[in-house]
Design an enzyme around this catalytic site. Structure first.
Site, short mmCIF file in Angstrom:
data_model
loop_
_atom_site.label_atom_id
_atom_site.label_comp_id
_atom_site.label_asym_id
_atom_site.label_seq_id
_atom_site.Cartn_x
_atom_site.Cartn_y
_atom_site.Cartn_z
N HIS A 55 -10.52 -4.58 -3.32
CA HIS A 55 -9.18 -4.81 -2.78
C HIS A 55 -9.28 -5.33 -1.36
O HIS A 55 -10.10 -4.89 -0.57
CB HIS A 55 -8.30 -3.56 -2.86
CG HIS A 55 -8.86 -2.33 -2.24
ND1 HIS A 55 -9.93 -1.62 -2.77
CD2 HIS A 55 -8.50 -1.65 -1.13
CE1 HIS A 55 -10.18 -0.57 -2.02
NE2 HIS A 55 -9.33 -0.56 -1.00
N GLN A 103 -15.08 2.33 1.80
CA GLN A 103 -14.42 2.12 0.51
C GLN A 103 -14.17 3.46 -0.17
O GLN A 103 -15.08 4.28 -0.29
CB GLN A 103 -15.28 1.22 -0.40
CG GLN A 103 -14.58 0.83 -1.67
CD GLN A 103 -15.38 -0.17 -2.51
OE1 GLN A 103 -16.55 -0.45 -2.22
NE2 GLN A 103 -14.75 -0.69 -3.54
N ASP A 160 0.84 -1.19 0.00
CA ASP A 160 0.00 0.00 0.00
C ASP A 160 0.88 1.24 0.00
O ASP A 160 1.83 1.34 0.77
CB ASP A 160 -0.90 -0.02 1.24
CG ASP A 160 -2.04 0.98 1.17
OD1 ASP A 160 -1.80 2.14 0.79
OD2 ASP A 160 -3.17 0.60 1.52
N HIS A 189 -7.24 -5.74 2.11
CA HIS A 189 -6.10 -5.25 2.88
C HIS A 189 -5.53 -6.42 3.67
O HIS A 189 -6.29 -7.16 4.30
CB HIS A 189 -6.54 -4.18 3.88
CG HIS A 189 -7.05 -2.93 3.26
ND1 HIS A 189 -6.27 -1.82 3.09
CD2 HIS A 189 -8.29 -2.62 2.78
CE1 HIS A 189 -7.00 -0.86 2.53
NE2 HIS A 189 -8.22 -1.32 2.33
#
Length: 139
Positions: free
Chosen positions: A99, A93, A30, A101
């Protein structure tokens, strides 16, 4: 339509520090990590959120997340990890490309979930049973 940053990464037009790639998924560190080792796992296909993801692909994404979590525990000596996704703006979101995490965790880290002040308050069994029936019938 605005440009999807994750689609740009998949296409190779935006840089990413990739930690996994296969035919269906790519995972990268990230750019705004909560802490060291924060990884995002995404489908290569643009899919808005988990609700719109085919079950087999969702399973694959979670399998990749699990493997990366185990690797992060070994590599950065994390004490555990969380895997989560946000579905919709109300859930947090911000990028509307599915996605997951993968967040390495340490006993002393500052990250955590916020629970309401009323938590824990046990729900009445009849209320739970009624909702379970409604959810079960909605197929």
């Amino acid at each position: 339509m605005t440009t999807c940053i994750f689609c740009e990464i998949v296409a190779g037009r935006s840089p990413a520090s990739v930690v996994h790639e296969d035919a269906d998924a790519i995972a990268f560190l990230d750019l705004y990590p909560i802490q060291e080792g924060h990884v995002l796992v995404i489908p290569k296909e643009h899919i808005r959120d988990l609700a719109n993801c085919p079950p087999q692909l969702a399973g694959h994404l979670f399998a990749v997340a699990g493997e990366l979590g185990r690797r992060l525990v070994r590599v950065i000596h994390a004490e555990g990890y969380n895997v989560w996704t946000a579905n919709g703006r109300a859930a947090g979101q911000e990028v509307f490309h599915l996605h997951l995490h993968v967040l390495p965790r340490f006993a002393a880290d500052a990250f955590g979930l916020r629970f309401p002040q009323s938590y824990p308050q046990q729900a009445a069994r009849d209320v739970l049973d009624t909702l379970a029936l409604r959810v079960t019938r909605d197929r």
